[in-house]
Motif scaffolding. Structure first.
Motif, mmCIF file in Angstrom:
data_model
loop_
_atom_site.group_PDB
_atom_site.id
_atom_site.type_symbol
_atom_site.label_atom_id
_atom_site.label_comp_id
_atom_site.label_asym_id
_atom_site.label_seq_id
_atom_site.Cartn_x
_atom_site.Cartn_y
_atom_site.Cartn_z
ATOM 1 N N VAL A 1 0.849 -1.198 0.000
ATOM 2 C CA VAL A 1 0.000 0.000 0.000
ATOM 3 C C VAL A 1 0.883 1.247 0.000
ATOM 4 N N TRP A 2 1.930 1.231 0.792
ATOM 5 C CA TRP A 2 2.862 2.366 0.847
ATOM 6 C C TRP A 2 3.519 2.599 -0.519
ATOM 7 N N ASN A 3 4.029 1.538 -1.127
ATOM 8 C CA ASN A 3 4.694 1.671 -2.430
ATOM 9 C C ASN A 3 3.737 2.194 -3.495
ATOM 10 N N CYS A 4 2.523 1.703 -3.482
ATOM 11 C CA CYS A 4 1.524 2.157 -4.459
ATOM 12 C C CYS A 4 1.195 3.637 -4.238
ATOM 13 N N THR A 5 1.064 4.027 -2.996
ATOM 14 C CA THR A 5 0.776 5.424 -2.683
ATOM 15 C C THR A 5 1.928 6.324 -3.105
ATOM 16 N N MET A 6 3.162 5.874 -2.881
ATOM 17 C CA MET A 6 4.328 6.675 -3.274
ATOM 18 C C MET A 6 4.392 6.827 -4.797
ATOM 19 N N GLU A 7 4.058 5.767 -5.531
ATOM 20 C CA GLU A 7 4.020 5.858 -6.994
ATOM 21 C C GLU A 7 2.959 6.859 -7.441
ATOM 22 N N LYS A 8 1.833 6.814 -6.773
ATOM 23 C CA LYS A 8 0.731 7.725 -7.098
ATOM 24 C C LYS A 8 1.122 9.181 -6.815
ATOM 25 N N LEU A 9 1.808 9.404 -5.705
ATOM 26 C CA LEU A 9 2.199 10.762 -5.338
ATOM 27 C C LEU A 9 3.352 11.295 -6.195
ATOM 28 N N LYS A 10 4.181 10.416 -6.743
ATOM 29 C CA LYS A 10 5.268 10.851 -7.619
ATOM 30 C C LYS A 10 4.728 11.535 -8.869
ATOM 31 N N LYS A 11 3.579 11.076 -9.316
ATOM 32 C CA LYS A 11 2.991 11.593 -10.547
ATOM 33 C C LYS A 11 2.341 12.951 -10.360
ATOM 34 N N ARG A 12 2.045 13.304 -9.129
ATOM 35 C CA ARG A 12 1.400 14.588 -8.859
ATOM 36 C C ARG A 12 2.386 15.553 -8.224
ATOM 37 N N GLU A 13 2.142 16.795 -8.480
ATOM 38 C CA GLU A 13 2.956 17.819 -7.825
ATOM 39 C C GLU A 13 2.071 18.556 -6.839
ATOM 40 N N GLU A 14 2.068 18.048 -5.636
ATOM 41 C CA GLU A 14 1.282 18.658 -4.569
ATOM 42 C C GLU A 14 2.223 19.022 -3.432
ATOM 43 N N SER A 15 1.678 19.770 -2.514
ATOM 44 C CA SER A 15 2.489 20.143 -1.362
ATOM 45 C C SER A 15 2.791 18.899 -0.534
ATOM 46 N N HIS A 16 3.909 18.912 0.115
ATOM 47 C CA HIS A 16 4.335 17.781 0.925
ATOM 48 C C HIS A 16 3.864 17.996 2.357
ATOM 49 N N ARG A 17 2.605 17.668 2.568
ATOM 50 C CA ARG A 17 2.016 17.796 3.895
ATOM 51 C C ARG A 17 1.419 16.462 4.288
ATOM 52 N N ILE A 18 1.340 16.239 5.580
ATOM 53 C CA ILE A 18 0.895 14.931 6.048
ATOM 54 C C ILE A 18 -0.555 14.652 5.657
ATOM 55 N N HIS A 19 -1.401 15.668 5.608
ATOM 56 C CA HIS A 19 -2.796 15.413 5.247
ATOM 57 C C HIS A 19 -2.924 14.991 3.785
ATOM 58 N N VAL A 20 -2.018 15.434 2.924
ATOM 59 C CA VAL A 20 -2.020 14.998 1.525
ATOM 60 C C VAL A 20 -1.661 13.518 1.463
ATOM 61 N N LEU A 21 -0.689 13.104 2.252
ATOM 62 C CA LEU A 21 -0.281 11.707 2.310
ATOM 63 C C LEU A 21 -1.407 10.821 2.831
ATOM 64 N N VAL A 22 -2.022 11.218 3.936
ATOM 65 C CA VAL A 22 -3.117 10.434 4.514
ATOM 66 C C VAL A 22 -4.286 10.344 3.541
ATOM 67 N N ASN A 23 -4.611 11.456 2.885
ATOM 68 C CA ASN A 23 -5.696 11.447 1.913
ATOM 69 C C ASN A 23 -5.387 10.507 0.746
ATOM 70 N N SER A 24 -4.151 10.504 0.287
ATOM 71 C CA SER A 24 -3.772 9.623 -0.821
ATOM 72 C C SER A 24 -3.891 8.152 -0.432
ATOM 73 N N ILE A 25 -3.539 7.830 0.795
ATOM 74 C CA ILE A 25 -3.664 6.446 1.255
ATOM 75 C C ILE A 25 -5.138 6.059 1.364
ATOM 76 N N LEU A 26 -5.923 6.918 1.989
ATOM 77 C CA LEU A 26 -7.332 6.591 2.211
ATOM 78 C C LEU A 26 -8.146 6.545 0.921
ATOM 79 N N THR A 27 -7.751 7.302 -0.085
ATOM 80 C CA THR A 27 -8.509 7.323 -1.339
ATOM 81 C C THR A 27 -7.924 6.383 -2.398
ATOM 82 N N LEU A 28 -6.913 5.611 -2.021
ATOM 83 C CA LEU A 28 -6.331 4.647 -2.940
ATOM 84 C C LEU A 28 -7.389 3.611 -3.304
ATOM 85 N N SER A 29 -7.669 3.509 -4.584
ATOM 86 C CA SER A 29 -8.703 2.558 -5.012
ATOM 87 C C SER A 29 -8.082 1.183 -5.240
#
Length: 109
Positions: free
Chosen positions: A37-65
């Motif tokens: 799950v972590w690796n998939c989330t990191m791949e997903k976040l690499k493709k986006r240019e968003e701010s590096h904040r913890i709520h962005v990380l948590v949201n990406s994990i929780l919304t991972l389909s």
């Protein structure tokens, strides 16, 4: 070594990773674990240019389909097998195995 800015929050988001892994396991995907799950989330976040904040990380994990998760695992599997069979010797071994298997399965009736 290129370390993601999100790495510093890895331990903080362990409960979220565990929750998402358990969610996928409830759907029957027993190979889902925190690391995948972590690796998939990191791949997903690499493709986006968003701010590096913890709520962005948590949201990406929780919304991972589940489909994104399975797509990433499938692509990683293809890449891994491509690395293995990229050498001619390994490819010859594979072709030999296929040939042996198909020639022994022929039946004349």
């Amino acid at each position: 070594m290129n370390i993601s800015p999100f790495e510093m929050w890895r331990e903080d988001v362990e409960p979220v990773l565990q929750s998402k892994a358990e969610e996928f396991q409830m759907f029957g995907y027993t190979s889902a674990d925190q690391e995948r799950v972590w690796n998939c989330t990191m791949e997903k976040l690499k493709k986006r240019e968003e701010s590096h904040r913890i709520h962005v990380l948590v949201n990406s994990i929780l919304t991972l389909s589940l489909s994104d998760f399975m797509n990433q695992i499938t692509v990683a599997s293809y890449k891994e097998s491509a690395k293995y069979y990229s050498t001619e010797a390994n490819l010859d071994d594979l072709l030999g195995e296929i040939e042996t298997h198909t020639s022994t399965k022929r039946h004349l009736t």
